[in-house]
Design an enzyme around this catalytic site. Sequence first.
Site, PDB file in Angstrom:
ATOM      1  N   LYS A  83     -51.002 -45.090 -88.407  1.00  0.00           N
ATOM      2  CA  LYS A  83     -50.862 -43.809 -87.734  1.00  0.00           C
ATOM      3  C   LYS A  83     -49.605 -43.507 -88.419  1.00  0.00           C
ATOM      4  O   LYS A  83     -48.427 -44.126 -88.388  1.00  0.00           O
ATOM      5  CB  LYS A  83     -50.758 -44.203 -86.246  1.00  0.00           C
ATOM      6  CG  LYS A  83     -51.034 -43.313 -85.312  1.00  0.00           C
ATOM      7  CD  LYS A  83     -51.139 -43.807 -83.795  1.00  0.00           C
ATOM      8  CE  LYS A  83     -51.304 -42.875 -82.889  1.00  0.00           C
ATOM      9  NZ  LYS A  83     -51.426 -43.420 -81.400  1.00  0.00           N
TER      10      LYS A  83
HETATM   11  O1  G3P Z   1     -52.174 -41.805 -77.885  1.00  0.00           O
HETATM   12  C1  G3P Z   1     -51.067 -41.264 -77.514  1.00  0.00           C
HETATM   13  C2  G3P Z   1     -50.725 -41.457 -76.013  1.00  0.00           C
HETATM   14  O2  G3P Z   1     -50.453 -42.827 -76.059  1.00  0.00           O
HETATM   15  C3  G3P Z   1     -49.654 -40.908 -75.417  1.00  0.00           C
HETATM   16  O3  G3P Z   1     -50.170 -40.567 -74.247  1.00  0.00           O
HETATM   17  O4  G3P Z   1     -49.702 -40.434 -71.780  1.00  0.00           O
HETATM   18  O5  G3P Z   1     -47.737 -41.164 -73.261  1.00  0.00           O
HETATM   19  O6  G3P Z   1     -48.573 -38.851 -73.419  1.00  0.00           O
HETATM   20  P1  G3P Z   1     -48.859 -40.267 -72.994  1.00  0.00           P
END
Ligand code: G3P
Length: 219
Positions: A83
């Site tokens: 990633k």
């Molecule tokens: O895969 C990316 C994700 O983990 C981000 O999620 O909820 O932190 O915006 P969030």
Amino acid sequence: MEFFLDTADIEQIERGLEWGRVHGATTNPTLIARQGKAYLPTVQEIARLVPGPVSGEVLATDYEGILEQGRRLAGLADNVVVKVPLGPPGLRAVRQFAEEGIRTNVTLCFSAAQALLAAKAGASYISPFVGRLDDLGEEGMALIEAIVEIYGNYGFSTGVLVASVRNPQHVVIAARLGADVATIPFKTLEQLYQHPLTDRGLEQFLEDWRKTGKGFDDP
Ligand code: G3P
């Protein structure tokens, strides 16, 4: 559409695998930090458990550092996908990884222009963060629609991996738009199974049968 779990929590991954609908996993530094464990061994442990692609993120932000860390991540297991954050060094590294046969997931994508650049660099996956766009009052799923359209126009093989998923609607709309993957937090995975009418209907079925006073095998 494939379902990945967006977590570094081993118990959640084991449960998701047991339920049978989880193919891959995505991690990021925040998710691994939350577990309080070492970085590389956590990615390796997840890659051992999960049959499909497991995204492990580089911590470096310069080209050479991204290459060095990405090669080490990819060396952990065959199913590790590196990633890489969006930006010139990241996308330059993506091109190099593609030449080396290392799969990549370009993360922190917030615009169709960024997704186009990632595809042109040869990314295996692009991760548009829909929930974080919603948080700003924008429409996260509109970005998915634009990316699916652009990739379709040119036949890019980069997979659209919908990230920052916050609710079942994100998953359903992603499926309607033809996204390749949704990476889902465990709480949202649980919600996908649920509907109040399912619970109420089951309760009613069992209650009606209980009233007969008979068991499963009784004549
Ligand atoms: O895969 C990316 C994700 O983990 C981000 O999620 O909820 O932190 O915006 P969030």
